[in-house]
Structures are given as C-alpha cells and as structure tokens.
Design a protein around this motif. Structure first.
Motif, PDB file in Angstrom:
ATOM      1  N   ASP A 172       7.219   1.754  -2.958  1.00 50.81           N
ATOM      2  CA  ASP A 172       6.385   1.462  -4.123  1.00 50.81           C
ATOM      3  C   ASP A 172       4.898   1.624  -3.859  1.00 50.81           C
ATOM      4  OD1 ASP A 172       8.674   0.811  -5.611  1.00 50.81           O
ATOM      5  OD2 ASP A 172       8.678  -1.224  -4.782  1.00 50.81           O
ATOM      6  N   PRO A 174       1.542   4.182  -3.154  1.00 51.06           N
ATOM      7  CA  PRO A 174       1.068   5.571  -3.221  1.00 51.06           C
ATOM      8  C   PRO A 174       0.779   6.114  -1.827  1.00 51.06           C
ATOM      9  CG  PRO A 174      -0.643   4.048  -3.954  1.00 51.06           C
ATOM     10  CD  PRO A 174       0.600   3.239  -3.781  1.00 51.06           C
ATOM     11  N   LEU A 175       0.748   7.425  -1.730  1.00 45.86           N
ATOM     12  CA  LEU A 175       0.615   8.088  -0.438  1.00 45.86           C
ATOM     13  C   LEU A 175      -0.647   7.666   0.299  1.00 45.86           C
ATOM     14  CD1 LEU A 175       1.842  10.245   1.453  1.00 45.86           C
ATOM     15  CD2 LEU A 175       0.492  11.958   0.224  1.00 45.86           C
ATOM     16  N   TYR A 176      -1.771   7.525  -0.410  1.00 49.12           N
ATOM     17  CA  TYR A 176      -3.031   7.220   0.270  1.00 49.12           C
ATOM     18  C   TYR A 176      -3.018   5.821   0.886  1.00 49.12           C
ATOM     19  CZ  TYR A 176      -4.538   4.498  -3.838  1.00 49.12           C
ATOM     20  OH  TYR A 176      -4.643   3.557  -4.842  1.00 49.12           O
ATOM     21  N   THR A 178       0.085   4.354   1.868  1.00 52.28           N
ATOM     22  CA  THR A 178       1.126   4.463   2.887  1.00 52.28           C
ATOM     23  C   THR A 178       0.575   4.970   4.207  1.00 52.28           C
ATOM     24  OG1 THR A 178       2.782   4.900   1.175  1.00 52.28           O
ATOM     25  CG2 THR A 178       3.369   5.490   3.423  1.00 52.28           C
TER      26      THR A 178
END
Length: 333
Positions: A172, A174-176, A178
């Motif tokens: 849940d 976002p990539l930035y 994570t």
C-alpha cells in the motif's frame, strides 16, 4: 533543480555530535560507547512461526506479556483463545510463511543491527540519562506495521526492510516511499520515532514554520544520536538529492521568503512543502518532496549551534518563532 558534481558540505561540529573524522572514517566517542545500558533484543518471528499448537502460542503469550498486551492488544479480545486462533491461522497462511522464509534468509544475521541499536540507545542515554531503553522484538508482520514503539517495547517488522528489488514489497505504499524501506534506513527510523518523546515543539499555531521546525528537530535529534549516519538515510533522500538541495539552498529559501510561506496556516500550502510527495513541484519538478522539512532541519541546526544549546535544551524549546529568530539562519551561497 540542477544536479551538481561537488556537493556543498556542512561544517562538522565534532564535540556536539560526539564524532570525529580521521580521514574518511567516522569514529564514535569512547565516553558514549562506555555507557552501560540494559539492552535486550529477541527474535520473535522464529518462535511464532515454529509454534504449532494452542499450547505453544499460550506459552509464548505468557513468556512475552508486554508484547502480547501492548503490541498484539490481547486485552481487546473478549477471549484469549480468539487471539490464539488468529495466530494459528496466520501460521498456516502460505504467503506469510513464504515471506517469513525470505526474512530468515535476508536477516539470517542481525548482529550488526543489534550493535547499531545498542549504540544508538547509548547515545540517547548520554543526552537523556533518564531514558528507559525499550526491549526490542523483531517480527514478521505480513506488512501490518513497520515500527511499533511505546515506553516499554520496540517492535520491528523486518519484512518491511527487505531489499527494494525483492519480490515482496509493502503493498500500500507508493514507489518513492518504498525506496526508503531499506536496511540502511531502519535504525534512523527508530531514532526518529523515539525523538517524539522529547520534541516539545508547539504545533498550536498550525503554521508551515511550526511543521518545519518539528521535523527539523526530529532530523537534528537523529543526526545527534547517529552522528556517522549519512544525511540521506535520516531524511530519506538520495545522496544526489541532498547534494542538490545544498547547491540550491539560496533558491529554495528565496521561494519561501518571496511567497510569504513561513507563517501560512493554509493546510494545502503546508502539505505542498512538508507532506509526503515524490517531488516539490511548487519549486521544481526536480526538487525532492518534503523540502520544507529539510529546510527546517537547517534552521534547527543553526539555532542549536549558533546559541551553543545542549540537545535537551534545543528539544525542549517549544516556541517555533523564537527558534527561527534566534537561529540566525541564512542559506549558504
């Protein structure tokens, strides 16, 4: 925001950060390292996934009462057996078992993590002799929680800190965000969580400046406790982003001044500069997100060092406008 080759370097305040430079090596203060603390780390993920029966889990709950009451919230269950049934069900979940096996492989040896936590707690104890070192547990949460902290225990969900390239990632986020859940960020995250115990920033004015100072204190505290940790692991930027922020500090500060942002109470404006985001588009699509927090960190640094305050004195000051005025902050050209 332009990228640079040679990043601007902050002046190192050796004594205040309990750290000295010998060549490129950061050496911690022996006085701090010599502090005796009551520190214990227990790997509960192995014990819980090896449990097979109700009796096994009942024994574990009795053996770790603070973990059962504080983290598992056993008191919220009408019956103790209801919690045990949930734990038994989790132990049969094939994806969770797979995740546990991956954690066991990647975190087969956590002696370095244990040493980093022990050293961090010694630094906190040095500045705050009354600090009670929490008992530390590691677990596999199925991406339920990354860090849980109260006055008694610290629980670390190791599954959150698998490598970024790993097939298991928090679902849940976002990539930035994570990308910040890496092994190197773990201890700084713990220290930032602990900093809230000592951060007396007055947030009642609801200004952008108050938010900036609050986060600035958190980062300054973390750097003081982890003096040899690079800035990027504290604020969650890349090394290039940290360097670019210092290279463009004049431009960043000018944006805040020219747009009268410091004392705005507009929540949407505040979020632009301190809220989670991949970039601060109001300044530049190349400016990293949360840049107001980074600027607040610089202001707090100047406040403490220009006035020779102790870490305790700095963290206790609640008046954000006073901190700003007395910081004498000016961007480095």
């Amino acid at each position: 925001m332009r990228k640079i080759i040679n990043p601007f370097s902050l002046l190192l305040f050796v004594l205040l950060f309990s750290c000295k430079k010998e060549g490129q090596e950061c050496v911690l203060d022996n006085e701090v390292l010599g502090i005796q603390i009551d520190f214990e780390l227990e790997r509960l993920e192995d014990q819980f996934f090896e449990a097979r029966t109700k009796e096994d889990f009942s024994y574990l709950l009795d053996a770790h009462p603070l973990f059962a009451q504080n983290y598992l919230q056993m008191g919220t269950y009408s019956e103790r057996d209801d919690l045990i049934e949930e734990l038994l069900w989790a132990n049969k979940d094939t994806l969770l078992i797979d995740l546990y096996q991956e954690v066991r492989t990647y975190f087969a040896d956590i002696s370095e993590l244990e040493l980093e936590l022990r050293t961090a707690f010694k630094h906190i104890k040095y500045h705050y002799p009354e600090f009670k070192v929490p008992k530390v547990y590691t677990v596999v949460t199925g991406f339920g929680s990354d860090i849980y902290l109260d006055k008694d225990i610290l629980v670390i969900g190791l599954d959150y800190y698998l490598p970024f390239e790993h097939r298991f990632q928090p679902p849940d986020l976002p990539l930035y965000i994570t990308k910040r859940y890496q092994r190197e960020y773990l201890v700084p995250m713990v220290v930032k969580a602990i900093s809230t115990q000592f951060n007396r920033t007055d947030m009642s004015q609801n200004t952008l400046l108050a938010e900036m100072i609050y986060y600035g204190k958190s980062y300054h505290f973390t750097k003081s406790i982890l003096p040899c940790t690079p800035d990027e692991y504290i604020i969650g930027y890349t090394a290039d982003e940290v360097a670019a922020c210092f290279a463009n500090e004049v431009m960043i500060w000018s944006h805040f001044v020219e747009n009268d942002l410091l004392f705005t109470t507009n929540p949407f404006e505040i979020r632009k500069y301190v809220g989670e985001a991949p970039y601060t588009d109001a300044i530049s699509p190349d400016a990293p997100g949360r840049i107001g927090r980074w600027l607040g960190w610089n202001i707090v640094d100047d406040y403490r060092f220009n006035n020779k305050f102790s870490l305790q004195e700095m963290m206790l000051e609640s008046d954000t406008e006073k901190i700003f005025r007395q910081s004498g902050y000016k961007p480095r050209p």
